[in-house]
Scaffold this motif. Structure first.
Motif, PDB file in Angstrom:
ATOM      1  N   ARG A 112     -28.914 108.397 118.136  1.00  0.00           N
ATOM      2  CA  ARG A 112     -29.262 106.974 118.072  1.00  0.00           C
ATOM      3  C   ARG A 112     -30.289 106.640 119.142  1.00  0.00           C
ATOM      4  NH1 ARG A 112     -23.435 105.821 117.282  1.00  0.00           N
ATOM      5  NH2 ARG A 112     -23.219 105.148 115.141  1.00  0.00           N
ATOM      6  N   ARG A 113     -31.154 105.699 118.813  1.00  0.00           N
ATOM      7  CA  ARG A 113     -32.099 105.143 119.787  1.00  0.00           C
ATOM      8  C   ARG A 113     -32.547 103.797 119.262  1.00  0.00           C
ATOM      9  NH1 ARG A 113     -37.501 106.192 117.915  1.00  0.00           N
ATOM     10  NH2 ARG A 113     -37.408 107.523 116.096  1.00  0.00           N
ATOM     11  N   SER A 114     -32.953 102.940 120.180  1.00  0.00           N
ATOM     12  CA  SER A 114     -33.411 101.636 119.738  1.00  0.00           C
ATOM     13  C   SER A 114     -34.447 101.067 120.699  1.00  0.00           C
ATOM     14  CB  SER A 114     -32.231 100.675 119.582  1.00  0.00           C
ATOM     15  OG  SER A 114     -32.664  99.468 119.015  1.00  0.00           O
ATOM     16  N   CYS A 115     -34.010 100.496 121.803  1.00  0.00           N
ATOM     17  CA  CYS A 115     -34.921  99.734 122.658  1.00  0.00           C
ATOM     18  C   CYS A 115     -35.759 100.579 123.610  1.00  0.00           C
ATOM     19  CB  CYS A 115     -34.140  98.693 123.457  1.00  0.00           C
ATOM     20  SG  CYS A 115     -33.166  99.387 124.805  1.00  0.00           S
TER      21      CYS A 115
ATOM     22  N   GLY B   2     -28.085 100.380 124.858  1.00  0.00           N
ATOM     23  CA  GLY B   2     -27.048 101.398 125.013  1.00  0.00           C
ATOM     24  C   GLY B   2     -26.879 102.314 123.825  1.00  0.00           C
ATOM     25  N   SER B   3     -27.737 102.214 122.813  1.00  0.00           N
ATOM     26  CA  SER B   3     -27.541 103.027 121.614  1.00  0.00           C
ATOM     27  C   SER B   3     -27.769 104.515 121.850  1.00  0.00           C
ATOM     28  CB  SER B   3     -28.430 102.529 120.474  1.00  0.00           C
ATOM     29  OG  SER B   3     -29.789 102.712 120.789  1.00  0.00           O
ATOM     30  N   CYS B   4     -28.529 104.886 122.878  1.00  0.00           N
ATOM     31  CA  CYS B   4     -28.800 106.310 123.133  1.00  0.00           C
ATOM     32  C   CYS B   4     -27.828 106.900 124.160  1.00  0.00           C
ATOM     33  CB  CYS B   4     -30.249 106.511 123.576  1.00  0.00           C
ATOM     34  SG  CYS B   4     -30.668 105.742 125.150  1.00  0.00           S
ATOM     35  N   ALA B   5     -26.652 106.302 124.291  1.00  0.00           N
ATOM     36  CA  ALA B   5     -25.643 106.814 125.226  1.00  0.00           C
ATOM     37  C   ALA B   5     -25.162 108.187 124.772  1.00  0.00           C
ATOM     38  CB  ALA B   5     -24.471 105.854 125.326  1.00  0.00           C
ATOM     39  N   MET B   6     -25.120 109.117 125.714  1.00  0.00           N
ATOM     40  CA  MET B   6     -24.632 110.474 125.452  1.00  0.00           C
ATOM     41  C   MET B   6     -24.260 111.124 126.768  1.00  0.00           C
ATOM     42  SD  MET B   6     -28.261 112.075 124.163  1.00  0.00           S
ATOM     43  CE  MET B   6     -28.496 110.796 122.951  1.00  0.00           C
TER      44      MET B   6
END
Length: 97
Positions: free
Chosen positions: A24-27, A33-37
């Motif tokens: 996931r990625r967005s902003c 927080g979509s690229c949290a890992m």
């Protein structure tokens, strides 16, 4: 060429080596927080985590203690349910209640 962040490297890998890889990625600004890992054992955002320039390989995993949908994508249903239950947004007082 690749940008300085782990997210840049993931995008480069997806574009040039493994188009089936999912994350996931967005902003790209550390807001959504979509690229949290989990990167090198630390839960962080890929868009804010600089690529480690050491000779050791960077270890990237999905967030721990969450169900994995595919690759680095985790099921956020439980997170969103908990988030909604605490109502972390501004609420106006309704007249007459």
């Amino acid at each position: 060429e690749c940008g300085p962040m782990v997210l840049d490297a993931l995008i480069k890998i997806k574009n040039e080596q493994d188009p089936a890889m999912t994350f996931r990625r967005s902003c790209r600004e550390g807001i959504c927080g979509s690229c949290a890992m989990n990167i090198d054992g630390e839960n962080t955002l890929a868009c804010l985590c600089y690529i480690n320039k050491s000779s050791e390989a960077t270890k990237i995993n999905p967030l721990p203690h969450m169900f994995v949908v595919k690759d680095l994508v985790t099921d956020l249903s439980n997170f969103y349910d908990q988030y909604k239950s605490i109502k972390p947004w501004l609420q106006t007082k309704v007249e007459g209640s």
